[in-house]
Design a protein around this motif. Structure first.
Motif, PDB file in Angstrom:
ATOM      1  N   ALA A 205      36.064  50.498  44.659  1.00 37.56           N
ATOM      2  CA  ALA A 205      36.172  49.177  45.267  1.00 37.56           C
ATOM      3  C   ALA A 205      34.993  48.350  44.761  1.00 37.56           C
ATOM      4  O   ALA A 205      33.838  48.788  44.852  1.00 37.56           O
ATOM      5  N   TRP A 206      35.284  47.178  44.208  1.00 37.23           N
ATOM      6  CA  TRP A 206      34.275  46.328  43.580  1.00 37.23           C
ATOM      7  C   TRP A 206      34.092  45.065  44.411  1.00 37.23           C
ATOM      8  O   TRP A 206      35.064  44.493  44.892  1.00 37.23           O
ATOM      9  N   GLN A 207      32.858  44.611  44.552  1.00 41.56           N
ATOM     10  CA  GLN A 207      32.623  43.350  45.246  1.00 41.56           C
ATOM     11  C   GLN A 207      31.403  42.649  44.669  1.00 41.56           C
ATOM     12  O   GLN A 207      30.327  43.246  44.570  1.00 41.56           O
ATOM     13  N   VAL A 208      31.604  41.390  44.283  1.00 45.01           N
ATOM     14  CA  VAL A 208      30.499  40.573  43.778  1.00 45.01           C
ATOM     15  C   VAL A 208      30.293  39.408  44.730  1.00 45.01           C
ATOM     16  O   VAL A 208      31.255  38.795  45.205  1.00 45.01           O
ATOM     17  N   PHE A 209      29.035  39.128  45.030  1.00 41.44           N
ATOM     18  CA  PHE A 209      28.693  37.976  45.850  1.00 41.44           C
ATOM     19  C   PHE A 209      28.375  36.804  44.934  1.00 41.44           C
ATOM     20  O   PHE A 209      27.378  36.814  44.212  1.00 41.44           O
ATOM     21  N   LEU A 210      29.273  35.815  44.964  1.00 37.87           N
ATOM     22  CA  LEU A 210      29.132  34.604  44.164  1.00 37.87           C
ATOM     23  C   LEU A 210      28.469  33.516  44.998  1.00 37.87           C
ATOM     24  O   LEU A 210      28.396  33.642  46.233  1.00 37.87           O
ATOM     25  N   PRO A 211      27.987  32.437  44.384  1.00 41.67           N
ATOM     26  CA  PRO A 211      27.391  31.348  45.168  1.00 41.67           C
ATOM     27  C   PRO A 211      28.341  30.773  46.219  1.00 41.67           C
ATOM     28  O   PRO A 211      27.894  30.313  47.277  1.00 41.67           O
ATOM     29  N   THR A 212      29.651  30.821  45.940  1.00 44.56           N
ATOM     30  CA  THR A 212      30.623  30.249  46.877  1.00 44.56           C
ATOM     31  C   THR A 212      31.174  31.261  47.864  1.00 44.56           C
ATOM     32  O   THR A 212      31.905  30.894  48.798  1.00 44.56           O
ATOM     33  N   GLY A 213      30.855  32.556  47.697  1.00 46.55           N
ATOM     34  CA  GLY A 213      31.370  33.571  48.601  1.00 46.55           C
ATOM     35  C   GLY A 213      31.710  34.852  47.867  1.00 46.55           C
ATOM     36  O   GLY A 213      31.656  34.927  46.639  1.00 46.55           O
ATOM     37  N   PRO A 214      32.092  35.905  48.608  1.00 46.91           N
ATOM     38  CA  PRO A 214      32.366  37.205  47.981  1.00 46.91           C
ATOM     39  C   PRO A 214      33.739  37.279  47.331  1.00 46.91           C
ATOM     40  O   PRO A 214      34.708  36.680  47.793  1.00 46.91           O
ATOM     41  N   LEU A 215      33.808  38.032  46.250  1.00 48.07           N
ATOM     42  CA  LEU A 215      35.051  38.337  45.549  1.00 48.07           C
ATOM     43  C   LEU A 215      35.193  39.850  45.491  1.00 48.07           C
ATOM     44  O   LEU A 215      34.329  40.540  44.950  1.00 48.07           O
ATOM     45  N   ALA A 216      36.276  40.369  46.077  1.00 44.40           N
ATOM     46  CA  ALA A 216      36.500  41.819  46.117  1.00 44.40           C
ATOM     47  C   ALA A 216      37.681  42.202  45.255  1.00 44.40           C
ATOM     48  O   ALA A 216      38.698  41.498  45.219  1.00 44.40           O
ATOM     49  N   PHE A 217      37.536  43.323  44.556  1.00 45.17           N
ATOM     50  CA  PHE A 217      38.620  43.947  43.804  1.00 45.17           C
ATOM     51  C   PHE A 217      38.915  45.290  44.483  1.00 45.17           C
ATOM     52  O   PHE A 217      38.085  46.200  44.438  1.00 45.17           O
ATOM     53  N   LEU A 218      40.078  45.398  45.104  1.00 47.65           N
ATOM     54  CA  LEU A 218      40.445  46.603  45.838  1.00 47.65           C
ATOM     55  C   LEU A 218      41.472  47.380  45.033  1.00 47.65           C
ATOM     56  O   LEU A 218      42.532  46.839  44.673  1.00 47.65           O
ATOM     57  N   PRO A 219      41.195  48.651  44.706  1.00 50.92           N
ATOM     58  CA  PRO A 219      42.077  49.413  43.807  1.00 50.92           C
ATOM     59  C   PRO A 219      43.454  49.666  44.419  1.00 50.92           C
ATOM     60  O   PRO A 219      43.560  50.004  45.601  1.00 50.92           O
ATOM     61  N   LEU A 220      44.479  49.476  43.612  1.00 58.16           N
ATOM     62  CA  LEU A 220      45.850  49.713  44.035  1.00 58.16           C
ATOM     63  C   LEU A 220      46.459  50.873  43.266  1.00 58.16           C
ATOM     64  O   LEU A 220      46.082  51.144  42.127  1.00 58.16           O
ATOM     65  N   ALA A 221      47.425  51.518  43.906  1.00 63.02           N
ATOM     66  CA  ALA A 221      48.148  52.598  43.239  1.00 63.02           C
ATOM     67  C   ALA A 221      49.003  52.024  42.120  1.00 63.02           C
ATOM     68  O   ALA A 221      49.765  51.081  42.323  1.00 63.02           O
ATOM     69  N   SER A 222      48.854  52.579  40.932  1.00 66.81           N
ATOM     70  CA  SER A 222      49.652  52.146  39.788  1.00 66.81           C
ATOM     71  C   SER A 222      49.623  53.241  38.730  1.00 66.81           C
ATOM     72  O   SER A 222      48.732  54.092  38.731  1.00 66.81           O
ATOM     73  N   THR A 223      50.576  53.191  37.825  1.00 66.44           N
ATOM     74  CA  THR A 223      50.708  54.237  36.810  1.00 66.44           C
ATOM     75  C   THR A 223      49.450  54.385  35.970  1.00 66.44           C
ATOM     76  O   THR A 223      48.985  55.495  35.690  1.00 66.44           O
ATOM     77  N   ASN A 224      48.856  53.266  35.575  1.00 68.81           N
ATOM     78  CA  ASN A 224      47.690  53.297  34.694  1.00 68.81           C
ATOM     79  C   ASN A 224      46.373  53.042  35.419  1.00 68.81           C
ATOM     80  O   ASN A 224      45.341  52.829  34.773  1.00 68.81           O
ATOM     81  N   ASN A 225      46.409  53.050  36.763  1.00 68.14           N
ATOM     82  CA  ASN A 225      45.201  52.782  37.560  1.00 68.14           C
ATOM     83  C   ASN A 225      44.503  51.489  37.117  1.00 68.14           C
ATOM     84  O   ASN A 225      43.278  51.433  37.023  1.00 68.14           O
ATOM     85  N   ASP A 226      45.313  50.463  36.858  1.00 62.88           N
ATOM     86  CA  ASP A 226      44.726  49.220  36.369  1.00 62.88           C
ATOM     87  C   ASP A 226      45.069  48.010  37.239  1.00 62.88           C
ATOM     88  O   ASP A 226      44.806  46.877  36.856  1.00 62.88           O
ATOM     89  N   LEU A 227      45.639  48.245  38.440  1.00 61.67           N
ATOM     90  CA  LEU A 227      45.962  47.146  39.335  1.00 61.67           C
ATOM     91  C   LEU A 227      44.974  47.088  40.497  1.00 61.67           C
ATOM     92  O   LEU A 227      44.552  48.126  41.024  1.00 61.67           O
TER      93      LEU A 227
END
Length: 404
Positions: A205-227
């Motif tokens: 699970a990835w999260q970056v705090f930007l000047p305007t607020g947080p942006l999270a990348f939450l891993p999803l189930a997918s064939t290539n683990n790329d979603l």
């Protein structure tokens, strides 16, 4: 006229979990009123997802729905990477940072809301003492001396000993009872979408705090683990701009915002945006009316704790309503104190994190970076944060307790 022990208004994740928890704890009759149909599970991922911690997993296991959920799409993650776009501070959490006896091998699970709701709904339909009313909404609640009368426009009314408001942030039940709210506009909108990440999510699970607020990348189930499912919390103006962008421009903006850590990002399908508001009901219990989940409280999604807090409400309410060692009034008073304190603690924690990453002057950014780096190196502090993320809390309800 049908009589029930408990009427639940709202058949979302928390309302359904409340019904199942009540049935698990006691032989009660439960009615659920909800006109929102189940969403079909298609090849396209639902843009609304939840991050479940281990306390929620244990709860869903005890409700006998976890297996049904995991038979559909679900993604476990063992790592979390958090960084500050305006400084050098970062945090890296790994499930191996704590002893094997203290975890089940995962930091958490990312699961689509539609999949969780469907599993809960189908399990509830198997119980003859849970009755669904799906044709029309309620029109009125009237309080009697020992019961509540709930009426429809055309159907026969329902009588129940208690009514549970599980009908979301704009709760009709809460409004009917004129329960006051403490609220604050976060001045953020959350843009959600499914994206493909060139470098893959790596069970992180990835999260970056930007000047305007947080942006999270939450891993999803997918064939290539790329979603990933993204939750981009930003100003209303930028959220509108991001939604209006072409896919190509949005992909460039998203890749840049994530510092390219997940490679090139490509949006898949729709983008949705909704405003973020902190809500805290002044009363969680009003006579024979009880609030759970978003009807009682809403918090900023930056730590992904909203549904976990709601499941704790459901678990705690089932425990207190079926406790034979105290009177009903004392049990509900205890529920209110318990859940209000827990919700306020979470609201305060989210506010502290949000304020810490609000754009500040350079000296403060430097101190913030040092603080993150120190936590990242201090094993006891990291272990404490990881255990909190897993759902370890004082005084967990019985159905949510983590037992090895």
């Amino acid at each position: 006229m049908q009589k029930f022990d408990v009427l639940i208004v709202g058949g979302g994740m928390v309302g359904l979990a409340t019904a199942l928890a009540l049935r698990l704890k006691d032989d009660v009759r439960v009615a659920i009123v909800d006109t929102q149909p189940l969403s079909d599970i298609t090849d396209d991922h639902d843009v609304r997802v939840s991050a479940l911690n281990e306390a929620s997993q244990q709860f869903l296991k005890r409700l006998d729905v976890w297996q049904a959920i995991t038979e559909e799409r679900h993604q476990a993650y063992q790592h979390m990477h958090v960084w500050d776009s305006q400084g050098y501070g970062h945090l890296d959490f790994n499930i191996d940072d704590i002893s094997a006896k203290d975890h089940c091998g995962q930091l958490g699970w990312i699961i689509e809301n539609s999949i969780i709701r469907r599993a809960l709904w189908q399990r509830a339909q198997q119980d003859n003492n849970i009755v669904f009313f799906t044709q029309e909404k309620l029109t009125n609640l009237a309080m009697g001396e020992s019961e509540v009368f709930a009426t429809f426009a055309t159907q026969a009314p329902i009588v129940a000993n208690y009514v549970v408001g599980a009908d979301g942030a704009r709760s009709w039940v809460r409004e009917q009872c004129k329960i006051a709210l403490t609220f604050r506009d976060y001045d953020h909108h959350a843009l959600v979408a499914t994206v493909k990440c060139q470098a893959g999510h790596n069970n992180t699970a990835w999260q970056v705090f930007l000047p305007t607020g947080p942006l999270a990348f939450l891993p999803l189930a997918s064939t290539n683990n790329d979603l990933c499912s993204i939750v981009w919390s930003t100003s209303p103006e930028q959220a509108q701009q991001l939604q209006a962008m072409s896919e190509s421009d949005f992909n460039k903006a998203l890749t840049a915002a994530s510092d390219g850590k997940l490679g090139r990002c490509e949006v898949q399908g729709i983008r949705q945006s909704h405003p973020l508001t902190m809500r805290y009901a002044r009363e969680f219990v009003h006579d024979r009316i009880i609030l759970v989940g978003d009807a009682a409280h809403t918090i900023h999604p930056l730590a992904g704790q909203g549904v976990n807090l709601g499941f704790l409400d459901a678990s705690a309410l089932a425990q207190m309503l079926t406790d034979k060692s105290m009177s009903a009034s004392n049990a509900l008073a205890y529920y209110q104190r318990w859940r209000k304190a827990d919700a306020m603690e979470m609201i305060a924690a989210m506010e502290s994190i949000k304020q810490a990453f609000t754009p500040q002057n350079e000296p403060f950014k430097f101190v913030r970076g040092i603080g993150m780096s120190l936590i990242n190196k201090l094993s006891p502090a990291k272990k404490l944060l990881i255990k909190q993320a897993l759902g370890y809390r004082n005084n967990l309800p019985e159905l949510s307790q983590i037992i090895r």
